[in-house]
Design a protein around this motif. Structure first.
Motif, PDB file in Angstrom:
ATOM      1  N   ILE A 172      -8.329  22.191  21.467  1.00 11.38           N
ATOM      2  CA  ILE A 172      -9.416  21.284  21.092  1.00 11.38           C
ATOM      3  C   ILE A 172     -10.769  21.969  21.230  1.00 11.38           C
ATOM      4  O   ILE A 172     -11.635  21.857  20.354  1.00 11.38           O
ATOM      5  CB  ILE A 172      -9.366  20.005  21.954  1.00 11.38           C
ATOM      6  CG1 ILE A 172      -8.116  19.184  21.597  1.00 11.38           C
ATOM      7  CG2 ILE A 172     -10.624  19.168  21.755  1.00 11.38           C
ATOM      8  CD1 ILE A 172      -7.903  17.982  22.483  1.00 11.38           C
ATOM      9  N   ARG A 173     -10.950  22.696  22.318  1.00 10.67           N
ATOM     10  CA  ARG A 173     -12.232  23.376  22.526  1.00 10.67           C
ATOM     11  C   ARG A 173     -12.502  24.408  21.435  1.00 10.67           C
ATOM     12  O   ARG A 173     -13.633  24.535  20.958  1.00 10.67           O
ATOM     13  CB  ARG A 173     -12.243  24.043  23.898  1.00 10.67           C
ATOM     14  CG  ARG A 173     -12.388  23.061  25.061  1.00 10.67           C
ATOM     15  CD  ARG A 173     -12.351  23.775  26.383  1.00 10.67           C
ATOM     16  NE  ARG A 173     -12.530  22.841  27.492  1.00 10.67           N
ATOM     17  CZ  ARG A 173     -12.423  23.175  28.776  1.00 10.67           C
ATOM     18  NH1 ARG A 173     -12.158  24.437  29.100  1.00 10.67           N
ATOM     19  NH2 ARG A 173     -12.602  22.277  29.720  1.00 10.67           N
ATOM     20  N   MET A 174     -11.469  25.131  21.040  1.00  8.67           N
ATOM     21  CA  MET A 174     -11.652  26.135  19.993  1.00  8.67           C
ATOM     22  C   MET A 174     -11.996  25.474  18.660  1.00  8.67           C
ATOM     23  O   MET A 174     -12.832  25.982  17.904  1.00  8.67           O
ATOM     24  CB  MET A 174     -10.394  26.990  19.866  1.00  8.67           C
ATOM     25  CG  MET A 174     -10.124  27.860  21.086  1.00  8.67           C
ATOM     26  SD  MET A 174      -8.697  28.936  20.873  1.00  8.67           S
ATOM     27  CE  MET A 174      -9.285  30.028  19.567  1.00  8.67           C
ATOM     28  N   LEU A 175     -11.387  24.330  18.375  1.00  8.45           N
ATOM     29  CA  LEU A 175     -11.685  23.626  17.123  1.00  8.45           C
ATOM     30  C   LEU A 175     -13.092  23.047  17.144  1.00  8.45           C
ATOM     31  O   LEU A 175     -13.829  23.133  16.148  1.00  8.45           O
ATOM     32  CB  LEU A 175     -10.654  22.520  16.896  1.00  8.45           C
ATOM     33  CG  LEU A 175      -9.226  22.985  16.588  1.00  8.45           C
ATOM     34  CD1 LEU A 175      -8.272  21.798  16.581  1.00  8.45           C
ATOM     35  CD2 LEU A 175      -9.162  23.730  15.266  1.00  8.45           C
ATOM     36  N   ILE A 176     -13.479  22.458  18.275  1.00  6.09           N
ATOM     37  CA  ILE A 176     -14.821  21.883  18.385  1.00  6.09           C
ATOM     38  C   ILE A 176     -15.887  22.972  18.278  1.00  6.09           C
ATOM     39  O   ILE A 176     -16.948  22.765  17.683  1.00  6.09           O
ATOM     40  CB  ILE A 176     -14.956  21.105  19.710  1.00  6.09           C
ATOM     41  CG1 ILE A 176     -14.103  19.830  19.646  1.00  6.09           C
ATOM     42  CG2 ILE A 176     -16.412  20.744  19.984  1.00  6.09           C
ATOM     43  CD1 ILE A 176     -14.118  19.015  20.921  1.00  6.09           C
ATOM     44  N   ASN A 177     -15.590  24.143  18.834  1.00  5.20           N
ATOM     45  CA  ASN A 177     -16.541  25.252  18.712  1.00  5.20           C
ATOM     46  C   ASN A 177     -16.730  25.686  17.271  1.00  5.20           C
ATOM     47  O   ASN A 177     -17.737  26.327  16.935  1.00  5.20           O
ATOM     48  CB  ASN A 177     -16.064  26.441  19.547  1.00  5.20           C
ATOM     49  CG  ASN A 177     -16.245  26.212  21.036  1.00  5.20           C
ATOM     50  OD1 ASN A 177     -17.050  25.380  21.459  1.00  5.20           O
ATOM     51  ND2 ASN A 177     -15.496  26.941  21.850  1.00  5.20           N
ATOM     52  N   ARG A 178     -15.777  25.345  16.426  1.00  4.43           N
ATOM     53  CA  ARG A 178     -15.890  25.633  15.000  1.00  4.43           C
ATOM     54  C   ARG A 178     -16.426  24.429  14.231  1.00  4.43           C
ATOM     55  O   ARG A 178     -16.340  24.363  13.011  1.00  4.43           O
ATOM     56  CB  ARG A 178     -14.528  26.049  14.435  1.00  4.43           C
ATOM     57  CG  ARG A 178     -13.950  27.299  15.099  1.00  4.43           C
ATOM     58  CD  ARG A 178     -12.559  27.596  14.604  1.00  4.43           C
ATOM     59  NE  ARG A 178     -11.966  28.722  15.331  1.00  4.43           N
ATOM     60  CZ  ARG A 178     -10.722  29.185  15.125  1.00  4.43           C
ATOM     61  NH1 ARG A 178      -9.946  28.621  14.198  1.00  4.43           N
ATOM     62  NH2 ARG A 178     -10.263  30.191  15.827  1.00  4.43           N
ATOM     63  N   ASP A 179     -16.940  23.447  14.979  1.00  6.05           N
ATOM     64  CA  ASP A 179     -17.550  22.243  14.410  1.00  6.05           C
ATOM     65  C   ASP A 179     -16.523  21.369  13.700  1.00  6.05           C
ATOM     66  O   ASP A 179     -16.835  20.706  12.695  1.00  6.05           O
ATOM     67  CB  ASP A 179     -18.691  22.620  13.452  1.00  6.05           C
ATOM     68  CG  ASP A 179     -19.699  21.493  13.298  1.00  6.05           C
ATOM     69  OD1 ASP A 179     -19.847  20.703  14.251  1.00  6.05           O
ATOM     70  OD2 ASP A 179     -20.329  21.391  12.233  1.00  6.05           O
ATOM     71  N   ILE A 180     -15.296  21.362  14.213  1.00  7.38           N
ATOM     72  CA  ILE A 180     -14.232  20.509  13.681  1.00  7.38           C
ATOM     73  C   ILE A 180     -13.917  19.448  14.722  1.00  7.38           C
ATOM     74  O   ILE A 180     -13.494  19.777  15.836  1.00  7.38           O
ATOM     75  CB  ILE A 180     -12.963  21.326  13.353  1.00  7.38           C
ATOM     76  CG1 ILE A 180     -13.278  22.384  12.292  1.00  7.38           C
ATOM     77  CG2 ILE A 180     -11.835  20.406  12.885  1.00  7.38           C
ATOM     78  CD1 ILE A 180     -12.129  23.332  12.031  1.00  7.38           C
ATOM     79  N   TYR A 181     -14.150  18.184  14.373  1.00  6.85           N
ATOM     80  CA  TYR A 181     -13.974  17.095  15.323  1.00  6.85           C
ATOM     81  C   TYR A 181     -12.879  16.114  14.913  1.00  6.85           C
ATOM     82  O   TYR A 181     -12.450  15.300  15.718  1.00  6.85           O
ATOM     83  CB  TYR A 181     -15.297  16.334  15.503  1.00  6.85           C
ATOM     84  CG  TYR A 181     -16.383  17.164  16.138  1.00  6.85           C
ATOM     85  CD1 TYR A 181     -16.540  17.193  17.519  1.00  6.85           C
ATOM     86  CD2 TYR A 181     -17.249  17.928  15.364  1.00  6.85           C
ATOM     87  CE1 TYR A 181     -17.534  17.950  18.118  1.00  6.85           C
ATOM     88  CE2 TYR A 181     -18.254  18.697  15.944  1.00  6.85           C
ATOM     89  CZ  TYR A 181     -18.387  18.707  17.327  1.00  6.85           C
ATOM     90  OH  TYR A 181     -19.364  19.466  17.908  1.00  6.85           O
TER      91      TYR A 181
END
Length: 249
Positions: A172-181
């Motif tokens: 989740i953290r890696m996806l959020i860091n890519r601006d994917i929520y």
């Protein structure tokens, strides 16, 4: 207080004697839960994953990539296809793998405490090259808007230590860091409680996952063939293909 004192000195009253057989089990459970976690190495590099070891983990975890997997005579799911697994890994947006020392996989919980007591320097020596793969998870994304989490698994010997939640949190953290929520997890009923503990819940918009069935394209849902079957899974109406003959391996 009197009962506690009696237990402490080993003079438990006779009316409590029936509880004695469970005491060792309770003590063992408390000891296991209080044991420190095993030394781990968490990798987000797909090249750290050995395909052969990953297939082994799928088998040990009884995890299948198919919604209707074949099983052998003992009820074990069929091994995952190596070529398809390799392709899936290469197209996964996020891959998280967890490793520990190989000798700890078959050891007792008490060995964890002895190993962990060596200190942080020993823990840092765990690497994908010398460690054993015990946890895995991946996500598929369009790299812009949405993502879905799949194949989260932990070796049965290491479950209950928070490793699965750590894998999901890392994804989740890696996806959020890519601006994917907009992150989803396709899970069965057994996995729902786990993903709820990881922060997932029912879609606030009431969306329901629908699975494509090739036979549904040629006929309406009200006129499916006798070999097909309609089932209701939660809020989903599924059209099952003709029952597959399980291979005896």
């Amino acid at each position: 207080m009197a009962v506690a004192a009696a237990v402490k000195v080993g003079n438990l009253p006779s009316k409590f004697q029936r509880f004695l057989p469970s005491a060792p089990k309770i003590a063992a459970r408390i000891k296991a839960n209080s044991a420190p976690p095993p030394p781990l190495f968490v990798s987000t590099n797909p090249s750290d994953v050995n395909l052969h070891r990953l297939r082994e983990l799928y088998g040990v975890c009884e995890h299948s990539c198919h919604r209707f997997p074949n099983t052998d005579g003992a009820g074990r799911v069929e091994p995952v296809d190596a070529l398809k697994l390799s392709t899936a890994l290469s197209h996964s947006s996020v891959v998280v793998s967890v490793f520990t020392k190989p000798e700890l996989v078959a050891s007792q919980s008490s060995a964890w405490a002895n190993a962990a007591s060596v200190g942080g320097n020993w823990i840092r020596k765990v690497t994908p090259k010398n460690g054993r793969l015990i946890g895995f998870g991946r996500a598929v994304s369009d790299l812009g808007l949405t993502a879905s989490i799949y194949d989260v698994m932990v070796h049965p010997y290491y479950r209950g230590k928070g490793i699965g939640r750590m894998i999901v949190t890392k994804i989740i953290r890696m996806l959020i860091n890519r601006d994917i929520y907009d992150i989803a997890a396709l899970c069965n009923d057994k996995e729902r409680l786990f993903f709820r503990a990881c922060g997932f819940g029912d879609d606030m918009l009431g969306a329901t996952t629908m699975m494509y069935a090739a036979t549904a394209a040629a006929s309406s849902l009200s006129s499916f063939s006798e070999e097909e079957e309609m089932i209701v899974a939660g809020r989903k109406l599924l059209l099952l293909p003709p029952q597959r003959q399980f291979k005896q391996k």
